[in-house]
Design a protein around this motif. Structure first.
Motif, PDB file in Angstrom:
ATOM      1  N   ILE A   1       0.828  -1.130   0.190  1.00 19.36           N
ATOM      2  CA  ILE A   1       0.043   0.033   0.012  1.00 19.36           C
ATOM      3  C   ILE A   1       0.913   1.187   0.080  1.00 19.36           C
ATOM      4  CG2 ILE A   1      -1.692   1.115   1.202  1.00 19.36           C
ATOM      5  CD1 ILE A   1      -2.935  -1.475   2.470  1.00 19.36           C
ATOM      6  N   ASP A   2       2.035   1.178   0.790  1.00 22.32           N
ATOM      7  CA  ASP A   2       2.808   2.527   0.899  1.00 22.32           C
ATOM      8  C   ASP A   2       3.421   2.520  -0.567  1.00 22.32           C
ATOM      9  OD1 ASP A   2       2.169   2.935   3.642  1.00 22.32           O
ATOM     10  OD2 ASP A   2       3.902   2.124   4.413  1.00 22.32           O
ATOM     11  N   GLU A   3       3.728   1.510  -1.146  1.00 20.59           N
ATOM     12  CA  GLU A   3       4.589   1.676  -2.452  1.00 20.59           C
ATOM     13  C   GLU A   3       3.630   2.000  -3.557  1.00 20.59           C
ATOM     14  OE1 GLU A   3       6.506  -1.875  -3.466  1.00 20.59           O
ATOM     15  OE2 GLU A   3       8.081  -1.869  -1.912  1.00 20.59           O
ATOM     16  N   ARG A   4       2.625   1.635  -3.380  1.00 20.94           N
ATOM     17  CA  ARG A   4       1.579   2.301  -4.270  1.00 20.94           C
ATOM     18  C   ARG A   4       1.363   3.622  -4.331  1.00 20.94           C
ATOM     19  NH1 ARG A   4       2.129  -2.304  -6.236  1.00 20.94           N
ATOM     20  NH2 ARG A   4       0.285  -3.620  -6.904  1.00 20.94           N
ATOM     21  N   LEU A   5       0.938   4.316  -3.061  1.00 15.56           N
ATOM     22  CA  LEU A   5       1.003   5.600  -2.741  1.00 15.56           C
ATOM     23  C   LEU A   5       2.475   6.548  -3.262  1.00 15.56           C
ATOM     24  CD1 LEU A   5      -0.755   5.519   0.680  1.00 15.56           C
ATOM     25  CD2 LEU A   5      -1.696   6.170  -1.377  1.00 15.56           C
ATOM     26  N   GLN A   6       3.347   5.700  -3.000  1.00 17.03           N
ATOM     27  CA  GLN A   6       4.605   6.642  -3.187  1.00 17.03           C
ATOM     28  C   GLN A   6       4.900   6.292  -4.694  1.00 17.03           C
ATOM     29  OE1 GLN A   6       7.477   3.749  -1.436  1.00 17.03           O
ATOM     30  NE2 GLN A   6       7.346   4.990   0.765  1.00 17.03           N
ATOM     31  N   ALA A   7       4.316   5.433  -5.475  1.00 17.67           N
ATOM     32  CA  ALA A   7       4.776   5.435  -6.881  1.00 17.67           C
ATOM     33  C   ALA A   7       3.638   6.452  -7.258  1.00 17.67           C
ATOM     34  CB  ALA A   7       4.268   3.995  -7.461  1.00 17.67           C
ATOM     35  N   GLN A   8       2.285   6.514  -6.953  1.00 17.73           N
ATOM     36  CA  GLN A   8       1.655   7.308  -7.522  1.00 17.73           C
ATOM     37  C   GLN A   8       1.977   8.994  -7.408  1.00 17.73           C
ATOM     38  OE1 GLN A   8      -2.222   6.487  -5.601  1.00 17.73           O
ATOM     39  NE2 GLN A   8      -2.319   4.369  -6.459  1.00 17.73           N
TER      40      GLN A   8
ATOM     41  N   TYR B   1       5.089  12.356   5.672  1.00 16.89           N
ATOM     42  CA  TYR B   1       4.674  12.466   4.153  1.00 16.89           C
ATOM     43  C   TYR B   1       3.476  11.335   3.708  1.00 16.89           C
ATOM     44  CZ  TYR B   1       5.230  13.690  -1.004  1.00 16.89           C
ATOM     45  OH  TYR B   1       4.972  14.271  -2.386  1.00 16.89           O
ATOM     46  N   ILE B   2       4.358   9.968   4.055  1.00 14.09           N
ATOM     47  CA  ILE B   2       3.375   9.073   3.472  1.00 14.09           C
ATOM     48  C   ILE B   2       2.193   8.982   4.514  1.00 14.09           C
ATOM     49  CG2 ILE B   2       4.617   7.256   5.201  1.00 14.09           C
ATOM     50  CD1 ILE B   2       3.535   6.519   1.570  1.00 14.09           C
ATOM     51  N   ARG B   3       2.381   9.265   5.808  1.00 18.96           N
ATOM     52  CA  ARG B   3       1.118   9.414   6.427  1.00 18.96           C
ATOM     53  C   ARG B   3      -0.139  10.203   5.899  1.00 18.96           C
ATOM     54  NH1 ARG B   3       4.551   9.018  11.332  1.00 18.96           N
ATOM     55  NH2 ARG B   3       4.074  11.466  11.478  1.00 18.96           N
ATOM     56  N   ASP B   4       0.505  11.168   5.620  1.00 19.32           N
ATOM     57  CA  ASP B   4      -0.540  12.388   4.955  1.00 19.32           C
ATOM     58  C   ASP B   4      -1.040  11.630   3.643  1.00 19.32           C
ATOM     59  OD1 ASP B   4      -0.066  13.966   6.850  1.00 19.32           O
ATOM     60  OD2 ASP B   4       1.430  15.280   5.518  1.00 19.32           O
ATOM     61  N   LEU B   5      -0.342  10.903   2.924  1.00 22.04           N
ATOM     62  CA  LEU B   5      -0.796  10.384   1.502  1.00 22.04           C
ATOM     63  C   LEU B   5      -2.077   9.316   1.856  1.00 22.04           C
ATOM     64  CD1 LEU B   5       2.445  10.172  -0.774  1.00 22.04           C
ATOM     65  CD2 LEU B   5       0.636  11.615  -0.747  1.00 22.04           C
ATOM     66  N   ARG B   6      -1.576   8.411   3.014  1.00 20.92           N
ATOM     67  CA  ARG B   6      -2.628   7.356   3.446  1.00 20.92           C
ATOM     68  C   ARG B   6      -3.702   7.969   3.718  1.00 20.92           C
ATOM     69  NH1 ARG B   6      -2.032   2.144   5.359  1.00 20.92           N
ATOM     70  NH2 ARG B   6      -0.298   0.946   4.721  1.00 20.92           N
ATOM     71  N   ALA B   7      -3.733   9.208   4.536  1.00 23.94           N
ATOM     72  CA  ALA B   7      -4.961   9.637   5.162  1.00 23.94           C
ATOM     73  C   ALA B   7      -5.834  10.522   4.061  1.00 23.94           C
ATOM     74  CB  ALA B   7      -4.509  10.941   6.058  1.00 23.94           C
ATOM     75  N   ASP B   8      -5.195  10.850   3.034  1.00 20.80           N
ATOM     76  CA  ASP B   8      -5.829  11.398   1.853  1.00 20.80           C
ATOM     77  C   ASP B   8      -6.439  10.249   0.781  1.00 20.80           C
ATOM     78  OD1 ASP B   8      -5.712  13.674   3.024  1.00 20.80           O
ATOM     79  OD2 ASP B   8      -3.929  14.373   1.785  1.00 20.80           O
ATOM     80  N   ALA B   9      -5.868   9.196   0.595  1.00 12.50           N
ATOM     81  CA  ALA B   9      -5.997   7.998  -0.150  1.00 12.50           C
ATOM     82  C   ALA B   9      -7.518   7.378  -0.015  1.00 12.50           C
ATOM     83  CB  ALA B   9      -4.955   7.225  -0.230  1.00 12.50           C
ATOM     84  N   LEU B  10      -7.901   6.863  -1.075  1.00 12.00           N
ATOM     85  CA  LEU B  10      -9.159   5.811  -0.896  1.00 12.00           C
ATOM     86  C   LEU B  10      -8.496   4.521  -0.923  1.00 12.00           C
ATOM     87  CD1 LEU B  10     -12.108   5.147  -0.999  1.00 12.00           C
ATOM     88  CD2 LEU B  10     -12.188   5.469  -3.327  1.00 12.00           C
ATOM     89  N   ILE B  11      -8.571   3.835   0.119  1.00  9.44           N
ATOM     90  CA  ILE B  11      -8.089   2.450   0.147  1.00  9.44           C
ATOM     91  C   ILE B  11      -8.999   1.692   0.707  1.00  9.44           C
ATOM     92  CG2 ILE B  11      -6.268   1.140   1.435  1.00  9.44           C
ATOM     93  CD1 ILE B  11      -4.527   3.534   1.927  1.00  9.44           C
ATOM     94  N   GLU B  12      -9.169   0.756  -0.136  1.00  7.91           N
ATOM     95  CA  GLU B  12     -10.563  -0.526  -0.019  1.00  7.91           C
ATOM     96  C   GLU B  12      -9.755  -1.786   0.047  1.00  7.91           C
ATOM     97  OE1 GLU B  12     -13.267   0.319  -3.054  1.00  7.91           O
ATOM     98  OE2 GLU B  12     -14.189   1.848  -2.232  1.00  7.91           O
ATOM     99  N   MET B  13     -10.361  -2.617   1.075  1.00 13.10           N
ATOM    100  CA  MET B  13      -9.658  -4.121   1.130  1.00 13.10           C
ATOM    101  C   MET B  13     -10.843  -4.784   0.509  1.00 13.10           C
ATOM    102  SD  MET B  13      -6.827  -3.760   2.641  1.00 13.10           S
ATOM    103  CE  MET B  13      -5.864  -2.267   3.435  1.00 13.10           C
TER     104      MET B  13
END
Length: 444
Positions: free
Chosen positions: A104-111, A431-443
């Protein structure tokens, strides 16, 4: 004791071995294992792909990017290969959760990297990173990738991870480089702290921190840490486990936390540091927000290697002086002591008859006269001792400076670089915490 550096490469050599994990009934010893130096040179053994099955459908979406069961299985295999943590019924869920968090972190980083059109990681950079990893474990890139393939890991899985890792480092460094700078005042403060602690016991440690919020709660963190300890005392290398599972900033260095000073860590950690012998691995240590595992690499009473700067005022008296003469000199210096500082004591000595003043310069504690050593070890900087009797007379000794000596002494530039690295790591995590907070992550 040198801490071998492990990057993202496969950890080939086991650092910790033995069966000391089992507790004696009624006791809860701090230590869980001891260092096995021979295992650092253990030969390469091909990894076998663990047998666990998982559907190949979508397991999660990260904004508009999908993570499939195949992606997750590949990443779990990579985690297992790198850490040599053997999958069991007890730890397979922890491995899966860690692999999913990383994906998940890598997907956010890549984006995020993709939004910077001029930030492109070339194939040559990826090749160079893999070649460096292979060299660190004594082989070449082709053999290294073949080794992974024997464990069921596609070369593309590693290449994708390396490409994102390189790009993320460049992005964080470029975006936050200015904010990560440290002021001269910050460096000076740390240098003063190092000077003040130069005579205290110090511990060279490796650390693993399992963050409760990341793994589902404190109990899950404690259970996961216990599993990791058990795996490490059975042979999984500490550095590789730290790099994959630890949430501490030192994870990028394989858990290398460097030298820490007595009294500068949480009480639960200090208790463990006081009890661990060199080469021992701790049991899980619960703290607020998570669980620590500590590996004691080395320890020292730093007074032997500290350099102390002393000044003195004295009344010269021979060894044959009478008791009345010694008492008179002691009374005179006792009355004078509250008026003295490191700055004025030499001037006072030259202005009063019968007093001698001297700047003793900088010296290692063991080289001092026995009567001065305790003052040099424990006296606060700027403090003036009570009168001390030596064969030469009666003395007041001022501690005017202290710093670490020997090869471990840190320069101004060393401290500056360390603080800047810590700032960059903190900004990257935020930075990655902020990206996670703003992302739409669905399991799924």
């Amino acid at each position: 004791m040198r801490f071998k550096r492990y990057t993202t490469g496969v950890a080939i050599a086991a650092l910790l071995a033995g069966s000391a994990y089992a507790q004696t009934p009624g006791q809860a010893p701090i230590a869980a294992g001891t260092l096995n130096p021979a295992s650092e040179e253990a030969p390469v053994r091909p990894v076998a792909a663990p047998e666990f099955r998982m559907a190949d459908g979508i397991v999660a979406t990260v904004n508009d990017s999908i993570i499939t069961g195949f992606d997750l299985r590949q990443r779990m295999l990579l985690v297992i290969a790198m850490t040599q943590v053997q999958p069991t019924d007890e730890n397979i869920q922890s491995i899966q959760q860690e692999a999913l968090n990383v994906l998940i972190d890598e997907r956010l980083q890549a984006q995020e990297i993709a939004t910077y059109k001029d930030l492109i990681v070339s194939d040559a950079e990826v090749d160079a990173e893999i070649a460096a990893m292979a060299q660190e474990v004594g082989t070449n890139a082709e053999t290294y990738l073949s080794f992974l393939a024997e464990g069921g890991i596609r070369p593309q899985t590693l290449r994708e991870q390396m490409r994102v890792s390189i790009g993320w480092r460049a992005l964080v460094g470029g975006r936050f480089g200015t904010r990560a700078r440290v002021s001269r005042g910050q460096v000076d403060q740390v240098m003063r702290q190092l000077a003040e602690s130069a005579s205290k016991p110090q511990y060279l440690i490796g650390e693993i921190y399992i963050e409760a919020a990341r793994v589902g709660g404190q109990q899950q963190a404690l259970d996961g840490a216990a599993q990791l300890v058990q795996q490490m005392v059975q042979g999984a290398p500490f550095q590789a486990v730290a790099q994959q599972f630890s949430a501490a900033p030192s994870a990028v260095r394989g858990g290398d936390a460097g030298w820490v000073v007595q009294g500068t860590v949480q009480p639960a950690l200090q208790t463990a540091l006081d009890q661990l012998d060199v080469g021992q691995l701790s049991r899980p240590i619960p703290v607020e927000g998570g669980v620590y595992i500590v590996y004691m690499r080395d320890k020292r009473d730093n007074s032997a290697s500290s350099l102390v700067q002393l000044k003195q005022v004295m009344v010269r008296l021979p060894e044959t002086a009478s008791e009345a003469e010694v008492m008179a000199a002691t009374a005179r210096l006792t009355a004078l002591q509250p008026q003295l500082t490191c700055d004025n004591m030499l001037a006072r000595a030259t202005s009063e008859e019968g007093l001698l003043g001297a700047d003793l310069g900088e010296a290692e504690v063991p080289s001092l006269a026995p009567q001065f050593q305790q003052v040099a070890r424990s006296g606060a900087i700027g403090s003036i001792s009570t009168p001390l009797r030596t064969p030469l007379g009666v003395h007041l000794v001022a501690v005017c400076g202290r710093r670490a000596g020997g090869v471990e002494a840190q320069s101004y530039r060393d401290v500056e670089n360390r603080l800047r690295g810590q700032n960059l790591a903190m900004l990257g995590r935020r930075y990655i915490r902020d990206l996670r907070a703003d992302a739409l992550i669905e399991m799924k």
